[in-house]
Scaffold this motif. Structure first.
Motif, PDB file in Angstrom:
ATOM      1  N   ILE A   1       0.853  -1.185   0.000  1.00  0.00           N
ATOM      2  CA  ILE A   1       0.000   0.000   0.000  1.00  0.00           C
ATOM      3  C   ILE A   1       0.892   1.239   0.000  1.00  0.00           C
ATOM      4  N   LYS A   2       1.129   1.755  -1.177  1.00  0.00           N
ATOM      5  CA  LYS A   2       1.885   2.990  -1.357  1.00  0.00           C
ATOM      6  C   LYS A   2       1.762   3.379  -2.820  1.00  0.00           C
ATOM      7  N   PRO A   3       2.145   4.589  -3.163  1.00  0.00           N
ATOM      8  CA  PRO A   3       2.064   4.972  -4.584  1.00  0.00           C
ATOM      9  C   PRO A   3       3.008   4.134  -5.429  1.00  0.00           C
ATOM     10  N   TYR A   4       2.594   3.847  -6.632  1.00  0.00           N
ATOM     11  CA  TYR A   4       3.434   3.094  -7.568  1.00  0.00           C
ATOM     12  C   TYR A   4       4.339   4.080  -8.292  1.00  0.00           C
ATOM     13  N   ILE A   5       5.647   3.875  -8.183  1.00  0.00           N
ATOM     14  CA  ILE A   5       6.628   4.708  -8.878  1.00  0.00           C
ATOM     15  C   ILE A   5       7.421   3.760  -9.770  1.00  0.00           C
ATOM     16  N   SER A   6       7.213   3.864 -11.070  1.00  0.00           N
ATOM     17  CA  SER A   6       7.729   2.859 -12.003  1.00  0.00           C
ATOM     18  C   SER A   6       9.241   2.664 -11.936  1.00  0.00           C
ATOM     19  N   ILE A   7      10.006   3.723 -11.749  1.00  0.00           N
ATOM     20  CA  ILE A   7      11.464   3.537 -11.756  1.00  0.00           C
ATOM     21  C   ILE A   7      11.952   2.764 -10.524  1.00  0.00           C
ATOM     22  N   TYR A   8      11.166   2.773  -9.448  1.00  0.00           N
ATOM     23  CA  TYR A   8      11.541   2.045  -8.238  1.00  0.00           C
ATOM     24  C   TYR A   8      10.775   0.735  -8.083  1.00  0.00           C
ATOM     25  N   ASP A   9       9.558   0.686  -8.583  1.00  0.00           N
ATOM     26  CA  ASP A   9       8.660  -0.421  -8.281  1.00  0.00           C
ATOM     27  C   ASP A   9       8.504  -1.454  -9.394  1.00  0.00           C
ATOM     28  N   SER A  10       9.217  -1.300 -10.496  1.00  0.00           N
ATOM     29  CA  SER A  10       9.106  -2.284 -11.575  1.00  0.00           C
ATOM     30  C   SER A  10       9.817  -3.565 -11.159  1.00  0.00           C
ATOM     31  N   PRO A  11       9.099  -4.693 -11.143  1.00  0.00           N
ATOM     32  CA  PRO A  11       9.775  -5.949 -10.771  1.00  0.00           C
ATOM     33  C   PRO A  11      10.760  -6.378 -11.856  1.00  0.00           C
ATOM     34  N   LYS A  12      11.842  -6.990 -11.425  1.00  0.00           N
ATOM     35  CA  LYS A  12      12.853  -7.464 -12.377  1.00  0.00           C
ATOM     36  C   LYS A  12      12.362  -8.704 -13.126  1.00  0.00           C
ATOM     37  N   SER A  13      11.493  -9.476 -12.486  1.00  0.00           N
ATOM     38  CA  SER A  13      10.899 -10.638 -13.146  1.00  0.00           C
ATOM     39  C   SER A  13       9.380 -10.466 -13.114  1.00  0.00           C
ATOM     40  N   PRO A  14       8.665 -11.122 -14.014  1.00  0.00           N
ATOM     41  CA  PRO A  14       7.204 -10.962 -14.042  1.00  0.00           C
ATOM     42  C   PRO A  14       6.571 -11.388 -12.716  1.00  0.00           C
ATOM     43  N   SER A  15       5.598 -10.614 -12.283  1.00  0.00           N
ATOM     44  CA  SER A  15       4.915 -10.949 -11.034  1.00  0.00           C
ATOM     45  C   SER A  15       3.824 -11.983 -11.293  1.00  0.00           C
ATOM     46  N   LYS A  16       3.437 -12.684 -10.245  1.00  0.00           N
ATOM     47  CA  LYS A  16       2.400 -13.709 -10.345  1.00  0.00           C
ATOM     48  C   LYS A  16       1.163 -13.219  -9.606  1.00  0.00           C
ATOM     49  N   GLN A  17       0.008 -13.549 -10.143  1.00  0.00           N
ATOM     50  CA  GLN A  17      -1.253 -13.227  -9.481  1.00  0.00           C
ATOM     51  C   GLN A  17      -2.000 -14.519  -9.215  1.00  0.00           C
ATOM     52  N   PRO A  18      -2.589 -14.644  -8.011  1.00  0.00           N
ATOM     53  CA  PRO A  18      -3.371 -15.848  -7.740  1.00  0.00           C
ATOM     54  C   PRO A  18      -4.621 -15.894  -8.624  1.00  0.00           C
ATOM     55  N   ALA A  19      -5.116 -17.089  -8.862  1.00  0.00           N
ATOM     56  CA  ALA A  19      -6.267 -17.287  -9.759  1.00  0.00           C
ATOM     57  C   ALA A  19      -7.491 -16.505  -9.295  1.00  0.00           C
ATOM     58  N   TRP A  20      -7.698 -16.404  -7.964  1.00  0.00           N
ATOM     59  CA  TRP A  20      -8.909 -15.737  -7.474  1.00  0.00           C
ATOM     60  C   TRP A  20      -8.908 -14.240  -7.782  1.00  0.00           C
ATOM     61  N   ILE A  21      -7.745 -13.648  -8.002  1.00  0.00           N
ATOM     62  CA  ILE A  21      -7.678 -12.227  -8.376  1.00  0.00           C
ATOM     63  C   ILE A  21      -8.178 -12.051  -9.809  1.00  0.00           C
ATOM     64  N   CYS A  22      -7.818 -12.983 -10.674  1.00  0.00           N
ATOM     65  CA  CYS A  22      -8.145 -12.880 -12.092  1.00  0.00           C
ATOM     66  C   CYS A  22      -9.567 -13.333 -12.418  1.00  0.00           C
ATOM     67  N   SER A  23     -10.184 -14.108 -11.523  1.00  0.00           N
ATOM     68  CA  SER A  23     -11.526 -14.621 -11.818  1.00  0.00           C
ATOM     69  C   SER A  23     -12.570 -13.519 -11.649  1.00  0.00           C
ATOM     70  N   PRO A  24     -13.620 -13.558 -12.466  1.00  0.00           N
ATOM     71  CA  PRO A  24     -14.649 -12.527 -12.347  1.00  0.00           C
ATOM     72  C   PRO A  24     -15.416 -12.669 -11.040  1.00  0.00           C
ATOM     73  N   PRO A  25     -15.969 -11.574 -10.541  1.00  0.00           N
ATOM     74  CA  PRO A  25     -16.749 -11.665  -9.304  1.00  0.00           C
ATOM     75  C   PRO A  25     -17.975 -12.556  -9.522  1.00  0.00           C
ATOM     76  N   SER A  26     -18.408 -13.169  -8.443  1.00  0.00           N
ATOM     77  CA  SER A  26     -19.579 -14.044  -8.542  1.00  0.00           C
ATOM     78  C   SER A  26     -20.844 -13.198  -8.723  1.00  0.00           C
ATOM     79  N   ALA A  27     -21.895 -13.833  -9.198  1.00  0.00           N
ATOM     80  CA  ALA A  27     -23.178 -13.143  -9.388  1.00  0.00           C
ATOM     81  C   ALA A  27     -23.727 -12.724  -8.024  1.00  0.00           C
ATOM     82  N   PRO A  28     -24.456 -11.617  -7.973  1.00  0.00           N
ATOM     83  CA  PRO A  28     -25.023 -11.182  -6.692  1.00  0.00           C
ATOM     84  C   PRO A  28     -25.909 -12.269  -6.082  1.00  0.00           C
ATOM     85  N   LEU A  29     -25.811 -12.411  -4.769  1.00  0.00           N
ATOM     86  CA  LEU A  29     -26.642 -13.385  -4.074  1.00  0.00           C
ATOM     87  C   LEU A  29     -28.068 -12.858  -3.943  1.00  0.00           C
TER      88      LEU A  29
END
Length: 147
Positions: free
Chosen positions: A11-39
């Protein structure tokens, strides 16, 4: 030290010259999945009666008396039963259950809203609000912690 695969919340501002990862970052599957339908949400007659019986915050945003605040005789943020009802409905439709609770399937659980405890039952992706009871979580936490 972090274990491999441990999620990191940055939790901080993204500053590309400092915050660019040297290797590709990974995201868990639940982040990429669409939200479920409203209950689907239904309120039991008892829950509707509970909501109607509560005392609400002053409509004119007047300062509550020290005695009312100390004893928490009224809700702090909601000014009408319609406003509380809609908020509870919106929270439930967004499905606040953890992955653990979702895997449990049909279950009963509760969650706080303002100074009330909302108890719900989930059956086949349909949620019934069973009760809405007065509960001051801050006071209860202080009692439990011994403060």
């Amino acid at each position: 030290m972090l274990s491999d695969g441990t999620p990191v919340l940055d939790i901080k501002p993204y500053i590309s010259i400092y915050d660019s990862p040297k290797s590709p970052s990974k995201q868990p599957a639940w982040i990429c999945s669409p939200p479920s339908a409203p209950l689907s949400v239904f309120f039991s007659p008892e829950a509707l009666a509970d909501i109607a019986s509560l005392e609400y915050a002053p409509v004119d945003n007047a300062v509550m008396s020290k005695k009312a605040v100390k004893k928490r005789k009224c809700l702090r943020f909601f000014q009408s039963k319609e406003e509380l009802h809609q908020s509870i409905n919106d929270i439930i439709q967004a499905d606040p259950r953890s992955l653990f609770r979702k895997k449990q399937g049909n279950t009963v659980f509760s969650f706080p809203v303002d100074s009330v405890d909302v108890k719900v039952e989930v059956k086949d992706e349909v949620v019934t609000v069973l009760s809405v009871s007065k509960n001051d979580y801050v006071t209860n936490l202080l009692k439990i912690s011994g403060a």
